[in-house]
Structure formats: structure tokens, C-alpha cells
Design an enzyme around this catalytic site. Structure first.
Site, PDB file in Angstrom:
ATOM      1  N   GLY A   1      11.425 -64.568  32.713  1.00 44.24           N
ATOM      2  CA  GLY A   1      11.796 -63.507  33.644  1.00 44.24           C
ATOM      3  C   GLY A   1      13.307 -63.359  33.772  1.00 44.24           C
ATOM      4  N   THR A   2      14.019 -64.474  33.757  1.00 46.64           N
ATOM      5  CA  THR A   2      15.481 -64.417  33.903  1.00 46.64           C
ATOM      6  C   THR A   2      16.086 -63.617  32.766  1.00 46.64           C
ATOM      7  OG1 THR A   2      15.456 -66.567  34.998  1.00 46.64           O
ATOM      8  CG2 THR A   2      17.560 -65.843  34.063  1.00 46.64           C
TER       9      THR A   2
ATOM     10  N   CYS B   1      20.979 -75.033  46.274  1.00 44.66           N
ATOM     11  CA  CYS B   1      22.000 -76.023  46.638  1.00 44.66           C
ATOM     12  C   CYS B   1      23.293 -75.645  45.933  1.00 44.66           C
ATOM     13  CB  CYS B   1      21.603 -77.398  46.124  1.00 44.66           C
ATOM     14  SG  CYS B   1      20.681 -78.347  47.305  1.00 44.66           S
TER      15      CYS B   1
HETATM   16  N1  PLP Z   1      12.437 -63.104  39.360  1.00 45.80           N
HETATM   17  C1  PLP Z   1      11.671 -63.591  40.351  1.00 45.80           C
HETATM   18  C2  PLP Z   1      11.297 -62.717  41.492  1.00 45.80           C
HETATM   19  C3  PLP Z   1      11.216 -64.922  40.285  1.00 45.80           C
HETATM   20  O1  PLP Z   1      10.471 -65.409  41.278  1.00 45.80           O
HETATM   21  C4  PLP Z   1      11.591 -65.710  39.171  1.00 45.80           C
HETATM   22  C5  PLP Z   1      11.173 -67.124  39.067  1.00 45.80           C
HETATM   23  O2  PLP Z   1      10.915 -67.795  40.036  1.00 45.80           O
HETATM   24  C6  PLP Z   1      12.379 -65.131  38.174  1.00 45.80           C
HETATM   25  C7  PLP Z   1      12.786 -63.831  38.299  1.00 45.80           C
HETATM   26  C8  PLP Z   1      12.807 -65.913  36.967  1.00 45.80           C
HETATM   27  O3  PLP Z   1      11.766 -66.023  36.039  1.00 45.80           O
HETATM   28  P1  PLP Z   1      11.774 -67.198  34.949  1.00 45.80           P
HETATM   29  O4  PLP Z   1      11.522 -68.463  35.727  1.00 45.80           O
HETATM   30  O5  PLP Z   1      10.639 -66.868  34.027  1.00 45.80           O
HETATM   31  O6  PLP Z   1      13.072 -67.177  34.261  1.00 45.80           O
END
Ligand code: PLP
Length: 383
Positions: A57-58, A320
Site C-alpha cells: 500500500g505504501t 514514536c
Molecule cells: N494506508 C493505510 C490506510 C494503511 O492502513 C496502511 C497500512 O497499515 C498503508 C497505507 C500502508 O500499506 P502497506 O503496509 O501495505 O505498505
């Protein structure tokens, strides 16, 4: 992970072949990737050609934010404003901040109400200050801390009135809420496999056909040049299976998660009557598997460890910095004081959660809060 996703992925891990190679094994791996693409696209209401696989997701958020900004600014150098909600995940916030530091962007954080919601009127007002200077709008589908669901379709409509593309981070939404890319009207949408029973380190950016995105990663030209890098066929297969199953079973699952969340909410309120539920108190306005409380007079971190010792794993939602816990930017944006925000805990339920988990929380939370409060009092009296 969902057992079916594990089975599909393990099966694939035992095979050889790079999906970009032309030999038989490569073509076979390519078939796996393309079937995964079709399965994922069908699960999210997109066309297969709109799926760009990423390593999570990142990465999908980075590609959307940086890719849209650069493409839009290249077409018109006046487009430097990036409008994003103040409650975005750091996967959106940090690329926006980075663009501001390194690439001439102007970051504008859209305020939210006390439930964590962005009002479409706020977006309109921000755009109308100077529509020609907006590069993109980014508002997440649902918040990862307090679970608040955003009016993404209404916001996309407003952005489009001015010809501005809209990105949404739907990492928390898929599998819990109905997500239909085409019907939502957004231009791109980030997904992560590990939030829906798939493998970690795998995700996708769903990007509307014809959307101009400048790549972040350059190399072999995979994913139509938008995201270079050898495709991870096994993870893609696990992701697609998990997405298809979690979307097909979503309604039933959401109902079950909402019951678990409601039971957890009751248990916390009974054990700690002054705990404050954050996010939308109406379950229809938040993720079904999400319950978020602040516990006055407690440090969220202390509570987290006390609960962890009793087998209850939860999250503070805050980060943190140099070992010092910081109050959550989400809660601060919702108007929660820094002192109250320090006592935050998020409980999330998923496909493997059961009534026994809620019972464990019900038994552990009262004593944990009492201990955390005593620890807080003695720490304050020492100061
Ligand atoms: N966006 C949201 C809303 C998330 O909750 C997360 C992960 O917790 C991410 C992006 C990042 O996704 P990833 O962990 O697959 O990089």
C-alpha cells in the site's frame, strides 16, 4: 492470511519463471499474473488494464501522489498545490511533505470534523481558492485509526468539476466496505494485500485508463512502464485469491465484525466507564472491524504492553519519534487534546477474530487501565 491464499501462494512459490521471460516457464508465470490481475480487477470493479501491481500500500500511495503531482505539473507548472486530508496515513502524508520539501509542492491539509470526516464543501472551498494551481486531491476511503469512512465519491465529483484528479487510499476499505472503483469516480486507488488476508509486501494501485502518472521506479518497464520491477507471481496470486474471497464474503463478514466490534465496545465501556469512543459512533460511518478508544489518564503504550502480556494485541495508532511516543495526528486533527490523544488504543477485528478475543479483552482491559493509571500517577508525582 486466508488459508486459500496461503495454499495458492505456496503452490506458486514452488514454480520457476519470471513473468517477463519469453520461455515456457515465463509464459506460465505471466498467465498467473494476468489471471491474478483479472481476479483483482473484478473484485474492485476495475478493468484488468487499470491494475498496477506494487509491493504494498505504501508504494501504491507513493506512486499515486508523486506520479500524479509530477505528471500534472509537467503539463502545467502552475499546478503545485496538493490537497490531502489531515488524517491520511503516513504513506500519503510523507510523500506530500517530501514533494513540498524537494519538488516545489504546496501541501494543504484538509481539515476534518470531530469524527474525522472531510466535508466535501471544505474540498470545494480549498479548490476554489485557485483551481488552476491544484495538482491533485487525496482523501482516504476509510481511516486506519478511527475507522471513519470518507465521502470519496462526492469529493471526486467536486475535483472533477475542475478537471483535478483524485486519489484515494482504500487500503483499509477493501473487504470491509463495498469498494467499486468505476462507480466511485476516483482516478486512482491504493490497495494492500495484507489487510484482507493476503501476503504482506504486496499491493496495487488501481489507476483509471489514460491517467497520466509519472513513474517513481524506473527499470525494466513492467506494469506498462508505471512500475518497473520483476513481478512477484506467487504474492500476486495470493493477493488476488484473498481479494476475491474477501469481497465475495464481505457482507457476511462485515456483519460478524460489526457484532464483535459492538461487543468489544460494550465490554470496554463496562470495564472503563470514562473511556471515550473516537470516530463515528454510528457503526454505519466507520469500518466494521474497528473500535477506537481513548483512556483518560493513561499512556496508550503502557496499556498496549499490559494488554499484550495478557494475549490481547492492539495498536496505539501513533508513531514514536526518537523513542518518544507522539500523539496521533489523526486524533489531533479531530480536535482531541494532546493529553487525551496519548491514551489511545485501536482494536481491530478480522477474519480470524472470535468471541473469545472479545472475552479476553473484556477480562484484561479494566485491570490494565487501573495499572496504567497508577503508573501514570506515580510518574507524574515523581516529576
Ligand atoms: N494506508 C493505510 C490506510 C494503511 O492502513 C496502511 C497500512 O497499515 C498503508 C497505507 C500502508 O500499506 P502497506 O503496509 O501495505 O505498505
Amino acid at each position: 492470511m486466508l488459508p486459500e491464499a496461503i495454499a495458492a501462494m505456496v503452490d506458486e512459490l514452488g514454480r520457476v519463471g519470471n513473468a517477463s521471460s519469453l520461455h515456457t516457464s515465463g509464459r506460465r508465470a505471466r498467465r498467473v499474473v494476468e489471471e491474478g490481475r483479472e481476479q483483482l480487477a473484478a473484485a474492485v470493479g476495475a478493468g484488468p488494464s487499470e491494475v498496477i501491481f506494487t509491493a504494498g500500500g505504501t508504494e501504491a500511495d507513493n506512486l499515486a501522489v508523486k506520479g500524479l503531482y509530477r505528471a500534472r505539473r509537467a503539463a502545467d507548472p502552475r499546478r503545485v498545490r496538493v490537497l490531502a486530508s489531515a488524517v491520511e496515513h503516513h504513506a500519503v502524508i510523507d510523500p506530500v511533505d517530501w514533494l513540498a520539501e524537494a519538488d516545489g509542492a504546496q501541501a494543504e491539509w484538509l481539515p476534518v470534523d470531530r469524527l474525522g470526516r472531510v466535508h466535501p464543501g471544505v474540498v470545494r472551498a480549498a479548490i476554489e481558492r485557485d483551481p488552476g494551481s491544484v495538482a491533485l486531491v487525496s482523501v482516504m476511503w476509510a481511516n486506519n485509526e478511527v475507522g471513519t469512512v470518507q465521502p470519496v465519491t462526492a469529493i471526486a465529483e467536486i475535483a472533477h468539476e475542475y478537471g483535478i484528479p483524485m486519489h484515494t487510499d482504500a487500503v483499509q476499505a477493501l473487504g470491509q466496505l463495498p469498494v467499486d472503483f468505476a462507480a466511485s469516480g476516483v482516478d486512482c486507488l491504493a490497495l494492500s494485500a495484507h489487510k484482507l488476508g493476503g501476503p504482506g509486501g504486496t499491493g496495487a494501485l488501481i489507476a483509471r485508463r489514460g491517467l497520466e502518472l509519472t513513474p517513481v521506479q524506473h527499470g525494466g518497464g513492467q506494469e506498462r512502464g508505471a512500475r518497473s520491477g520483476t513481478l512477484d507471481a506467487a504474492s500476486i496470486r495470493g493477493f488476488a485469491v484473498a481479494a476475491a474471497l474477501s469481497v465475495a464474503g464481505r457482507e457476511q463478514q462485515a456483519e460478524r465484525l460489526a457484532e464483535l466490534s459492538a461487543a468489544a465496545e460494550r465490554a470496554v465501556r463496562t470495564a472503563v466507564p470514562d473511556a471515550v469512543l473516537r470516530g463515528d459512533p454510528d457503526p454505519a460511518g466507520r469500518l466494521p472491524g474497528n473500535v477506537h478508544f481513548t483512556f483518560p489518564g493513561c499512556e496508550g503504550d503502557s496499556l498496549l504492553y499490559l494488554l499484550d502480556a495478557r494475549g490481547v494485541e492492539c495498536s496505539t495508532g501513533s508513531a514514536c519519534q526518537a523513542g518518544v511516543p507522539q500523539p496521533s495526528h489523526v486524533l489531533l486533527a479531530m480536535g482531541v487534546s494532546a493529553a487525551d490523544a496519548r491514551g489511545a488504543l485501536r482494536f481491530s477485528f478480522g477474519h480470524s477474530s472470535t468471541d473469545a478475543d472479545v472475552a479476553a479483552l473484556a477480562a484484561a482491559i479494566g485491570p490494565a487501565v487501573q495499572r496504567a493509571r497508577r503508573a501514570g500517577l506515580s510518574a507524574r508525582s515523581r516529576r
